[in-house]
Design an enzyme around this catalytic site. Structure first.
Site, mmCIF file in Angstrom:
data_model
loop_
_atom_site.group_PDB
_atom_site.id
_atom_site.type_symbol
_atom_site.label_atom_id
_atom_site.label_comp_id
_atom_site.label_asym_id
_atom_site.label_seq_id
_atom_site.Cartn_x
_atom_site.Cartn_y
_atom_site.Cartn_z
ATOM 1 N N LYS A 86 -2.000 -20.873 -17.392
ATOM 2 C CA LYS A 86 -0.633 -20.621 -17.878
ATOM 3 C C LYS A 86 0.251 -20.054 -16.775
ATOM 4 C CE LYS A 86 -1.181 -21.077 -22.691
ATOM 5 N NZ LYS A 86 -0.975 -20.718 -24.055
ATOM 6 N N LYS A 113 -8.084 -31.125 -22.151
ATOM 7 C CA LYS A 113 -8.094 -30.876 -23.604
ATOM 8 C C LYS A 113 -6.751 -31.305 -24.211
ATOM 9 C CE LYS A 113 -6.308 -26.362 -24.778
ATOM 10 N NZ LYS A 113 -6.218 -25.363 -25.769
ATOM 11 N N LYS A 115 -1.106 -28.569 -27.701
ATOM 12 C CA LYS A 115 0.172 -28.733 -28.385
ATOM 13 C C LYS A 115 1.338 -28.672 -27.414
ATOM 14 C CE LYS A 115 -0.493 -24.599 -31.149
ATOM 15 N NZ LYS A 115 -0.690 -23.383 -30.360
HETATM 16 P P1 ATP Z 1 -1.066 -24.193 -26.214
HETATM 17 O O1 ATP Z 1 -1.059 -25.598 -25.740
HETATM 18 O O2 ATP Z 1 0.259 -23.681 -26.723
HETATM 19 O O3 ATP Z 1 -1.761 -23.226 -25.310
HETATM 20 P P2 ATP Z 1 -3.257 -24.894 -27.929
HETATM 21 O O4 ATP Z 1 -3.017 -26.269 -28.441
HETATM 22 O O5 ATP Z 1 -4.301 -24.692 -26.920
HETATM 23 O O6 ATP Z 1 -1.896 -24.194 -27.527
HETATM 24 P P3 ATP Z 1 -3.930 -22.542 -29.471
HETATM 25 O O7 ATP Z 1 -2.946 -21.876 -30.368
HETATM 26 O O8 ATP Z 1 -4.198 -21.911 -28.156
HETATM 27 O O9 ATP Z 1 -3.560 -24.055 -29.241
HETATM 28 O O10 ATP Z 1 -5.311 -22.723 -30.225
HETATM 29 C C1 ATP Z 1 -5.521 -22.583 -31.594
HETATM 30 C C2 ATP Z 1 -6.956 -22.931 -31.932
HETATM 31 O O11 ATP Z 1 -7.174 -24.331 -31.751
HETATM 32 C C3 ATP Z 1 -8.000 -22.224 -31.059
HETATM 33 O O12 ATP Z 1 -9.122 -21.886 -31.852
HETATM 34 C C4 ATP Z 1 -8.357 -23.259 -30.060
HETATM 35 O O13 ATP Z 1 -9.662 -23.071 -29.529
HETATM 36 C C5 ATP Z 1 -8.271 -24.535 -30.890
HETATM 37 N N1 ATP Z 1 -7.993 -25.700 -30.049
HETATM 38 C C6 ATP Z 1 -6.884 -25.897 -29.295
HETATM 39 N N2 ATP Z 1 -6.941 -27.093 -28.676
HETATM 40 C C7 ATP Z 1 -8.124 -27.660 -29.044
HETATM 41 C C8 ATP Z 1 -8.755 -28.914 -28.744
HETATM 42 N N3 ATP Z 1 -8.209 -29.797 -27.927
HETATM 43 N N4 ATP Z 1 -9.952 -29.167 -29.306
HETATM 44 C C9 ATP Z 1 -10.534 -28.274 -30.140
HETATM 45 N N5 ATP Z 1 -9.992 -27.086 -30.469
HETATM 46 C C10 ATP Z 1 -8.797 -26.765 -29.935
#
Ligand code: ATP
Ligand code: LTN
Length: 331
Positions: free
Chosen positions: A113, A195, A198
Site C-alpha cells: 500500500k 490476487k 476491490k
Molecule cells: P483492498 O483492495 O481495498 O485492499 P481487498 O479486496 O483486499 O481490499 P479487504 O477488505 O482487504 O479486501 O479484505 C476483506 C476480506 O476478503 C479479507 O478476509 C481478505 O482476506 C479477503 N479477500 C480479499 N481479497 C481476496 C481474494 N482475492 N481471495 C480471497 N479472499 C480475499
C-alpha cells in the site's frame, strides 16, 4: 459450555469482489450458528487510504446490507460498524506501546500500500495491523476467518496477545486465522499471479458482487488463460486453475467433478459456464441487498443493536486491560 468467539471484518473501501465473498463472508455465514460471532464493517481501517466521505458513508451501509444479504443473521451475530465502538481505538493505543515499528514496517500489505499510495504513507497505514489486533482481542476471539492475504495480520494479533500476556499477566485469548481451502485466494482475471482486489484499476480484473449478469459473463469470457486447451487445475495453468476454483466454489462441486464435467470441451464453453454459474449465484444476493437498502431505518436499528452487543463485551475487556496496565479507574 461457552461458545468459541469468532471475529472478522471487511473494509468499506470499494465494491466487494467475489474474492471477498469466497475468502471471507461466505465462511462467516457457515460459522454463525456454532460460534459467538462478531462481524464488523471496518470503516476505521478504510480511512488509512483516502476515501470520499459521502461515499464512505454510503458504502458502510451497503456493506452492512450485503452481510445480511449473504446470509449473516443479525439476531445471531453482533453485526456493527467499527467506529460505533470506541474501545477499538482505545485498545489500539495501548497495543501501540507494545508493537514495534520494525515489525509493522515489514508487513507485506504495508509495503504494497505504501507503494500504491506513495503520496499518503500515513501513520494509520502502518498502524493498520495493530488496530486489527485490537478488533480481535477486544472480544476474546479464538478464531478469525479471513482470506490468505490477511494471515500475516492475524499472526501479529497473536504475537501482541502473547506479548501483552507475558508482560501484564493472562489477559487475552490467542487467536488463530481460519483460512478455508477453495476460496482463500481468488486471483485477478487479468493476471492470475495477482490476487483479485476491490481496488484494482483494471475493471476487468475483478468480478464485483454488484456486477450485472452480462458484465459477469463478459469478464469471464475475457479472462486471461494459457494457450493449450485442457481444463484441469495445475501450477502451470494459474488462469484455468483460478476459474476452476471459482466454478467449484459457486456450484458447488469438487475439482475432480468439474474437470470431468468439462473433459473434451473448449475454453469458450467453460468460461461461459463459469460466468453463468457465478451470475446465478449472485442474483439472489443482489436482490436481497437491494431490498434491505430500501429500508434504512431497519438497517440503522440492526447496526445499533449490534454495536450495543459489541460495546458490552469490549468495555469489559478494556477495563481489564486498564487495570492490568495500571490506569487509575476510580475507587
Ligand atoms: P483492498 O483492495 O481495498 O485492499 P481487498 O479486496 O483486499 O481490499 P479487504 O477488505 O482487504 O479486501 O479484505 C476483506 C476480506 O476478503 C479479507 O478476509 C481478505 O482476506 C479477503 N479477500 C480479499 N481479497 C481476496 C481474494 N482475492 N481471495 C480471497 N479472499 C480475499
Ligand atoms: N484488514 C482486514 C479487515 C479487518 C479484519 C479485522 C479482518 C479489519 N479488522 C479483524 C479480521 C479481523 C482486511 O480484510 N483487509
Amino acid at each position: 459450555m461457552e461458545k468459541k468467539v469468532i471475529y472478522s471484518a471487511v473494509q468499506p473501501s470499494g465494491n466487494l469482489t467475489i474474492g471477498n465473498y469466497l475468502g471471507a463472508i461466505r465462511n462467516w455465514v457457515k460459522m454463525q450458528s456454532e460460534y459467538d460471532c462478531f462481524y464488523a464493517v471496518a470503516n476505521m481501517h478504510a480511512i488509512t487510504v483516502k476515501q470520499e466521505p459521502a461515499e464512505l458513508r454510503r458504502r458502510t451501509l451497503e456493506l452492512a446490507a450485503l452481510y445480511i444479504a449473504c446470509g449473516i443473521d443479525p439476531e445471531q451475530c453482533a453485526l456493527y460498524v467499527q467506529s460505533h465502538v470506541p474501545q477499538h481505538a482505545e485498545l489500539c493505543w495501548v497495543l501501540n506501546t507494545i508493537a514495534y515499528v520494525g515489525e509493522m514496517s515489514r508487513m507485506t500489505q504495508f509495503k504494497d500500500k505504501s507503494q500504491k499510495h506513495a503520496e499518503n504513507i500515513n501513520m494509520g497505514l502502518m498502524d493498520y495491523p495493530v488496530l486489527m489486533a485490537a478488533d480481535i482481542l477486544l472480544y476474546g476471539a479464538q478464531c478469525v476467518p479471513v482470506g490468505a492475504d490477511q494471515k500475516q495480520h492475524v499472526e501479529i494479533a497473536r504475537d501482541l496477545a502473547i506479548r501483552f500476556n507475558n508482560r501484564y499477566g493472562e489477559t487475552f485469548a490467542v487467536p488463530e486465522p481460519l483460512i478455508l481451502k477453495g476460496g482463500a485466494k481468488i486471483s485477478s482475471l487479468q493476471d492470475p499471479t495477482k490476487k483479485m482486489s476491490k481496488s484494482d484499476e483494471n475493471p476487468n480484473a475483478s468480478v464485483f458482487l454488484a456486477d450485472d449478469r452480462d458484465t459477469i459473463i463478459r469478464k469471464f469470457k475475457r479472462a486471461v488463460t494459457d494457450s493449450d486447451n485442457a481444463i484441469r487445475a495445475s501450477d502451470d495453468k494459474p488462469g484455468i486453475t483460478n476459474l476452476l476454483n471459482i466454478y467449484c466454489a459457486f456450484r458447488p462441486c469438487t475439482l475432480e467433478e468439474a474437470e470431468r464435467e468439462f473433459e473434451g470441451k473448449g475454453y469458450g464453453d467453460f468460461k461461459l459456464a463459469v460466468g453463468e454459474t457465478v451470475a446465478d449465484a449472485l442474483a439472489p444476493i443482489q436482490e436481497a441487498q437491494k431490498k434491505l437498502l430500501s429500508d434504512k431505518t431497519y438497517l440503522a436499528e440492526i447496526l445499533k443493536g449490534g454495536a450495543e452487543k459489541a460495546y458490552k463485551a469490549a468495555r469489559r475487556t478494556l477495563s481489564k486491560v486498564y487495570r492490568k496496565i495500571g490506569f487509575y479507574q476510580g475507587e
